[in-house]
Design an enzyme around this catalytic site. Structure first.
Site, PDB file in Angstrom:
ATOM      1  N   ASP A  55       0.809  -1.231   0.000  1.00 23.05           N
ATOM      2  CA  ASP A  55       0.000   0.000   0.000  1.00 23.05           C
ATOM      3  C   ASP A  55       0.837   1.273   0.000  1.00 23.05           C
ATOM      4  OD1 ASP A  55      -2.229  -1.675   0.147  1.00 23.05           O
ATOM      5  OD2 ASP A  55      -2.169  -1.681   2.336  1.00 23.05           O
ATOM      6  N   GLU A  56       1.994   1.216  -0.639  1.00 22.21           N
ATOM      7  CA  GLU A  56       2.889   2.379  -0.660  1.00 22.21           C
ATOM      8  C   GLU A  56       2.476   3.398  -1.719  1.00 22.21           C
ATOM      9  OE1 GLU A  56       3.892  -0.759  -1.170  1.00 22.21           O
ATOM     10  OE2 GLU A  56       5.353  -1.352   0.361  1.00 22.21           O
TER      11      GLU A  56
ATOM     12  N   LYS B 171       1.845   2.036  -5.118  1.00 23.28           N
ATOM     13  CA  LYS B 171       2.361   1.422  -6.363  1.00 23.28           C
ATOM     14  C   LYS B 171       1.433   1.708  -7.541  1.00 23.28           C
ATOM     15  CE  LYS B 171       2.337  -2.557  -4.273  1.00 23.28           C
ATOM     16  NZ  LYS B 171       2.092  -2.175  -2.886  1.00 23.28           N
ATOM     17  N   GLY B 172       0.108   1.578  -7.295  1.00 27.31           N
ATOM     18  CA  GLY B 172      -0.875   1.765  -8.372  1.00 27.31           C
ATOM     19  C   GLY B 172      -0.734   3.126  -9.023  1.00 27.31           C
TER      20      GLY B 172
ATOM     21  N   GLY C 267      -4.552  -4.347  -3.684  1.00 29.14           N
ATOM     22  CA  GLY C 267      -5.546  -3.303  -3.939  1.00 29.14           C
ATOM     23  C   GLY C 267      -4.766  -2.072  -4.352  1.00 29.14           C
ATOM     24  N   HIS C 268      -4.768  -1.766  -5.646  1.00 29.70           N
ATOM     25  CA  HIS C 268      -3.983  -0.640  -6.162  1.00 29.70           C
ATOM     26  C   HIS C 268      -4.919   0.468  -6.624  1.00 29.70           C
ATOM     27  CE1 HIS C 268      -0.410  -3.538  -7.105  1.00 29.70           C
ATOM     28  NE2 HIS C 268      -0.753  -3.523  -5.841  1.00 29.70           N
TER      29      HIS C 268
ATOM     30  N   GLN D 264       1.901  -6.163  -3.136  1.00 28.39           N
ATOM     31  CA  GLN D 264       2.371  -6.310  -1.756  1.00 28.39           C
ATOM     32  C   GLN D 264       3.661  -5.494  -1.553  1.00 28.39           C
ATOM     33  OE1 GLN D 264       1.286  -9.592  -3.382  1.00 28.39           O
ATOM     34  NE2 GLN D 264      -0.615  -8.709  -2.706  1.00 28.39           N
TER      35      GLN D 264
ATOM     36  N   VAL E 235      -7.878  -1.218   0.805  1.00 33.37           N
ATOM     37  CA  VAL E 235      -8.693  -1.211  -0.416  1.00 33.37           C
ATOM     38  C   VAL E 235      -9.487  -2.516  -0.518  1.00 33.37           C
ATOM     39  CG1 VAL E 235      -8.542  -1.181  -2.964  1.00 33.37           C
ATOM     40  CG2 VAL E 235      -6.954   0.190  -1.616  1.00 33.37           C
TER      41      VAL E 235
HETATM   42  P1  GDP Z   1      -0.781   0.291  -3.539  1.00 34.63           P
HETATM   43  O1  GDP Z   1      -1.370  -0.958  -3.005  1.00 34.63           O
HETATM   44  O2  GDP Z   1       0.691   0.353  -3.295  1.00 34.63           O
HETATM   45  O3  GDP Z   1      -1.110   0.566  -4.977  1.00 34.63           O
HETATM   46  O4  GDP Z   1      -1.404   1.485  -2.681  1.00 34.63           O
HETATM   47  P2  GDP Z   1      -2.958   1.657  -2.249  1.00 34.63           P
HETATM   48  O5  GDP Z   1      -3.729   2.092  -3.422  1.00 34.63           O
HETATM   49  O6  GDP Z   1      -3.431   0.466  -1.495  1.00 34.63           O
HETATM   50  O7  GDP Z   1      -2.813   2.798  -1.160  1.00 34.63           O
HETATM   51  C1  GDP Z   1      -2.263   4.046  -1.455  1.00 34.63           C
HETATM   52  C2  GDP Z   1      -3.322   5.128  -1.211  1.00 34.63           C
HETATM   53  O8  GDP Z   1      -2.698   6.373  -1.221  1.00 34.63           O
HETATM   54  C3  GDP Z   1      -4.393   5.194  -2.267  1.00 34.63           C
HETATM   55  O9  GDP Z   1      -5.585   5.599  -1.672  1.00 34.63           O
HETATM   56  C4  GDP Z   1      -3.880   6.271  -3.226  1.00 34.63           C
HETATM   57  O10 GDP Z   1      -4.901   6.922  -3.946  1.00 34.63           O
HETATM   58  C5  GDP Z   1      -3.251   7.197  -2.256  1.00 34.63           C
HETATM   59  N1  GDP Z   1      -2.107   7.976  -2.726  1.00 34.63           N
HETATM   60  C6  GDP Z   1      -1.106   7.608  -3.562  1.00 34.63           C
HETATM   61  N2  GDP Z   1      -0.182   8.577  -3.624  1.00 34.63           N
HETATM   62  C7  GDP Z   1      -0.603   9.562  -2.808  1.00 34.63           C
HETATM   63  C8  GDP Z   1      -0.059  10.818  -2.405  1.00 34.63           C
HETATM   64  O11 GDP Z   1       1.027  11.227  -2.792  1.00 34.63           O
HETATM   65  N3  GDP Z   1      -0.794  11.557  -1.515  1.00 34.63           N
HETATM   66  C9  GDP Z   1      -1.986  11.144  -1.031  1.00 34.63           C
HETATM   67  N4  GDP Z   1      -2.623  11.926  -0.171  1.00 34.63           N
HETATM   68  N5  GDP Z   1      -2.517   9.966  -1.378  1.00 34.63           N
HETATM   69  C10 GDP Z   1      -1.828   9.182  -2.245  1.00 34.63           C
HETATM   70  P1  IMO Z   2      -0.921  -4.207  -2.167  1.00 36.40           P
HETATM   71  O1  IMO Z   2      -0.454  -4.763  -3.475  1.00 36.40           O
HETATM   72  C1  IMO Z   2      -0.984  -4.647   2.185  1.00 36.40           C
HETATM   73  C2  IMO Z   2      -1.122  -8.726   3.760  1.00 36.40           C
HETATM   74  C3  IMO Z   2      -2.407  -9.135   4.471  1.00 36.40           C
HETATM   75  C4  IMO Z   2      -1.833 -10.112   5.476  1.00 36.40           C
HETATM   76  C5  IMO Z   2      -0.718 -10.807   4.692  1.00 36.40           C
HETATM   77  C6  IMO Z   2      -1.135 -12.156   4.090  1.00 36.40           C
HETATM   78  O2  IMO Z   2      -2.213  -3.489  -2.212  1.00 36.40           O
HETATM   79  O3  IMO Z   2       0.177  -3.440  -1.520  1.00 36.40           O
HETATM   80  P2  IMO Z   2      -2.668 -12.849   2.039  1.00 36.40           P
HETATM   81  O4  IMO Z   2      -4.119 -12.625   1.775  1.00 36.40           O
HETATM   82  O5  IMO Z   2      -1.764 -12.300   0.976  1.00 36.40           O
HETATM   83  O6  IMO Z   2      -2.348 -14.289   2.341  1.00 36.40           O
HETATM   84  O7  IMO Z   2      -2.375 -12.040   3.400  1.00 36.40           O
HETATM   85  O8  IMO Z   2      -0.359  -9.919   3.644  1.00 36.40           O
HETATM   86  N1  IMO Z   2      -1.330  -8.214   2.387  1.00 36.40           N
HETATM   87  C7  IMO Z   2      -1.229  -6.914   2.069  1.00 36.40           C
HETATM   88  N2  IMO Z   2      -1.046  -5.823   2.831  1.00 36.40           N
HETATM   89  N3  IMO Z   2      -1.070  -4.520   0.851  1.00 36.40           N
HETATM   90  C8  IMO Z   2      -1.239  -5.602   0.054  1.00 36.40           C
HETATM   91  O9  IMO Z   2      -1.219  -5.536  -1.293  1.00 36.40           O
HETATM   92  C9  IMO Z   2      -1.372  -6.870   0.655  1.00 36.40           C
HETATM   93  N4  IMO Z   2      -1.563  -8.132   0.194  1.00 36.40           N
HETATM   94  C10 IMO Z   2      -1.517  -8.941   1.259  1.00 36.40           C
HETATM   95  O10 IMO Z   2      -3.020  -8.030   5.084  1.00 36.40           O
HETATM   96  O11 IMO Z   2      -1.225  -9.403   6.534  1.00 36.40           O
HETATM   97 MG    MG Z   3      -2.904  -1.625  -1.738  1.00 36.64          MG
END
Ligand code: GDP
Ligand code: IMO
Ligand code: MG
Length: 430
Positions: A13-14, A16-17, A40-41, A224, A299
């Site tokens: 959840d850094e 990446k998407g 969840g991107h 991840q 997400v």
């Molecule tokens: P991913 O799993 O690495 O793709 O990240 P997620 O989508 O799960 O979580 C990142 C969240 O941060 C999402 O809600 C994005 O829309 C949001 N996001 C991404 N970059 C930024 C940013 O620079 N600032 C803010 N406020 N939100 C961001």
């Molecule tokens: P993105 O791509 C954050 C975590 C789950 C759990 C562990 C194992 O959006 O960054 P699993 O269902 O994969 O067997 O769960 O990994 N986990 C994530 N946490 N972002 C993700 O994906 C994750 N995918 C799995 O919360 O701790």
């Molecule tokens: Mg995510």
């Protein structure tokens, strides 16, 4: 060679998407190579939010081919549902390719994921319950069903019937439940999916190889994060695949020498979903503020994410095990308004100072963070597009992290939108 791998450098959840979507505007091919719809991107394009789970985040670039590689565990039901989120004409179906070698997530994988979590009680991992672990278990046990099997109804019938018997024995004898799985129901349901996905199925290793050889821009989309890696993460609180850069070679079916640049996606602070130790966690007002400002809720599951300060011990480790050549520094705007910001530069375990992220979770749980404090900023930075225009303290924060990690921050993200991105160096032209 114009290949870029994008990897999560913390616990997922850094952002990446967002980076993939941004880079995809310049890419010919985007590939997901591990995990499944546990990811969840989020993409925000023209103010509209898209939550992608299995479909690569290049999907909104009409020119890009989007590949679901052999290393993926593929949930056909989830995939078809995800496609429905797009409007007619928004997705170019001929540009979606699914590997014939990917493994298929079956209903019993999801059920077994839930049952095993329940059985673990307070030792639970906190999985997304999408059947990821059990599907990879079948793969390594060599009894999994692959897309190429699903494409042939006789082979599928043979493999599925053996699996139904085996999985019913497990639920009955290990979990003490009634036999849960019915062959006819699952067989017919999945034959229906097979018909719908057949048009996308291909040997994706050839597509990716040819694109690289032709000098096309190829983007590998990590899911991840490094600390969820099966080998290098906080085991056992990890996922069942390899989110680190090395995972792309196996999961896309290419040689490791075909990955040129590795971009680490790094959040300006730290979050984690699920269980396991977290040294810089702020289970207090600070964590609450970060969660609120950053909308830190999963997400996939909607769970509140655990939040804490930036941990340079973790990200330095991620830089090493992934061979990072660049950093995209995300969600900097979320830290606006803090008087002081903290960066963890080392851990203290008893009287020992630790700089290398430890393997043992017992050790990790004993580690105390050693912090360095920096001044914060109050200015709204969500419209800044040039690094020099950031407040001095925001620049200092980024520069200090760059110095601690030893990798250049080439992108700084100041908001969720595509345009809220400061590019310091063009990653494809590096
Ligand atoms: P991913 O799993 O690495 O793709 O990240 P997620 O989508 O799960 O979580 C990142 C969240 O941060 C999402 O809600 C994005 O829309 C949001 N996001 C991404 N970059 C930024 C940013 O620079 N600032 C803010 N406020 N939100 C961001
Ligand atoms: P993105 O791509 C954050 C975590 C789950 C759990 C562990 C194992 O959006 O960054 P699993 O269902 O994969 O067997 O769960 O990994 N986990 C994530 N946490 N972002 C993700 O994906 C994750 N995918 C799995 O919360 O701790
Ligand atoms: Mg995510």
């Amino acid at each position: 060679m114009k290949t870029v791998a994008v990897v999560g450098s913390q616990w997922g959840d850094e952002g990446k998407g967002k980076v993939i979507d941004f880079l995809a505007t310049q890419s010919d091919v985007v590939i997901r190579a591990q995990g499944g719809n546990n990811a969840g991107h989020t993409l925000v394009v023209d103010g509209k939010k898209y939550a992608l789970r299995l479909i690569p985040s290049g999907i909104l670039n009409p020119e890009a081919v989007n590949v679901i590689g052999n290393g993926i565990v593929f949930d056909p039901k989830g995939f078809l549902k995800e496609l429905e989120n797009f409007e007619e004409g928004q997705v170019h179906h001929d540009k979606i390719k699914i590997s014939d070698r990917a493994h298929v997530i079956m209903p019993y994988h999801k059920e077994l994921d839930a049952l095993s979590e329940e059985a673990r009680g307070d030792q639970k991992i906190g999985t997304t319950k999408n059947g990821i672990g059990p599907c990879y278990m079948d793969k390594t046990e060599r009894s999994g069903i692959r897309i190429c099997d699903l494409m042939d109804k006789d082979i599928f019938k043979k493999k599925l019937s053996a699996q139904i018997i085996a999985k019913n024995k497990i639920v009955k004898n290990i979990y003490g439940k009634e036999e849960l799985f019915d062959f006819e129901t699952i067989y017919n349901e999945y034959l229906g999916y097979a018909d719908k996905i057949r048009r996308y199925v291909d040997d994706t290793t050839v597509i990716v190889y040819d694109a690289i050889k032709e000098g096309k821009k190829v983007l590998f989309e990590g899911a991840q994060g490094t600390f969820l890696d099966l080998d290098l993460g906080t085991y056992p609180y990890v996922t069942s695949s390899h989110p680190i850069s090395g995972g792309f070679a196996v999961g896309a079916g290419i040689g490791p020498n075909m990955i040129k640049d590795v971009v680490g996606i790094v959040k300006a602070y730290t979050t984690r979903v699920g269980e396991g130790p977290f040294v810089t966690e702020q289970d207090n007002e600070i964590g609450e503020t970060i969660r609120k400002n950053g909308h830190e809720f999963g997400v996939v599951t909607g769970r509140p994410r655990r939040c804490g300060w930036f941990d340079a011990v973790m990200v330095s480790y991620a830089a090493r095990v992934n061979g990072l050549t660049s950093i995209a520094f995300m969600l900097l705007d979320v830290l606006t308004g803090f008087d002081k910001l903290r960066i963890c530069t080392a851990y203290k375990m008893g009287d020992k100072i630790i700089k290398n992220f430890p393997a043992s979770l017992d050790d990790l749980a004993k580690c105390e963070p050693i912090y360095e404090e920096l001044d914060g900023w109050n200015e709204d930075i969500t419209g800044v597009t040039d690094f020099d225009e950031l407040p001095e303290n925001a620049k200092n924060y980024v520069r200090r992290i760059e110095e601690l990690i030893g990798v250049s921050v080439d992108i700084v993200s100041v908001g969720p939108g595509r345009l809220q991105t400061i590019v310091r160096r063009n990653i494809f032209e590096k």
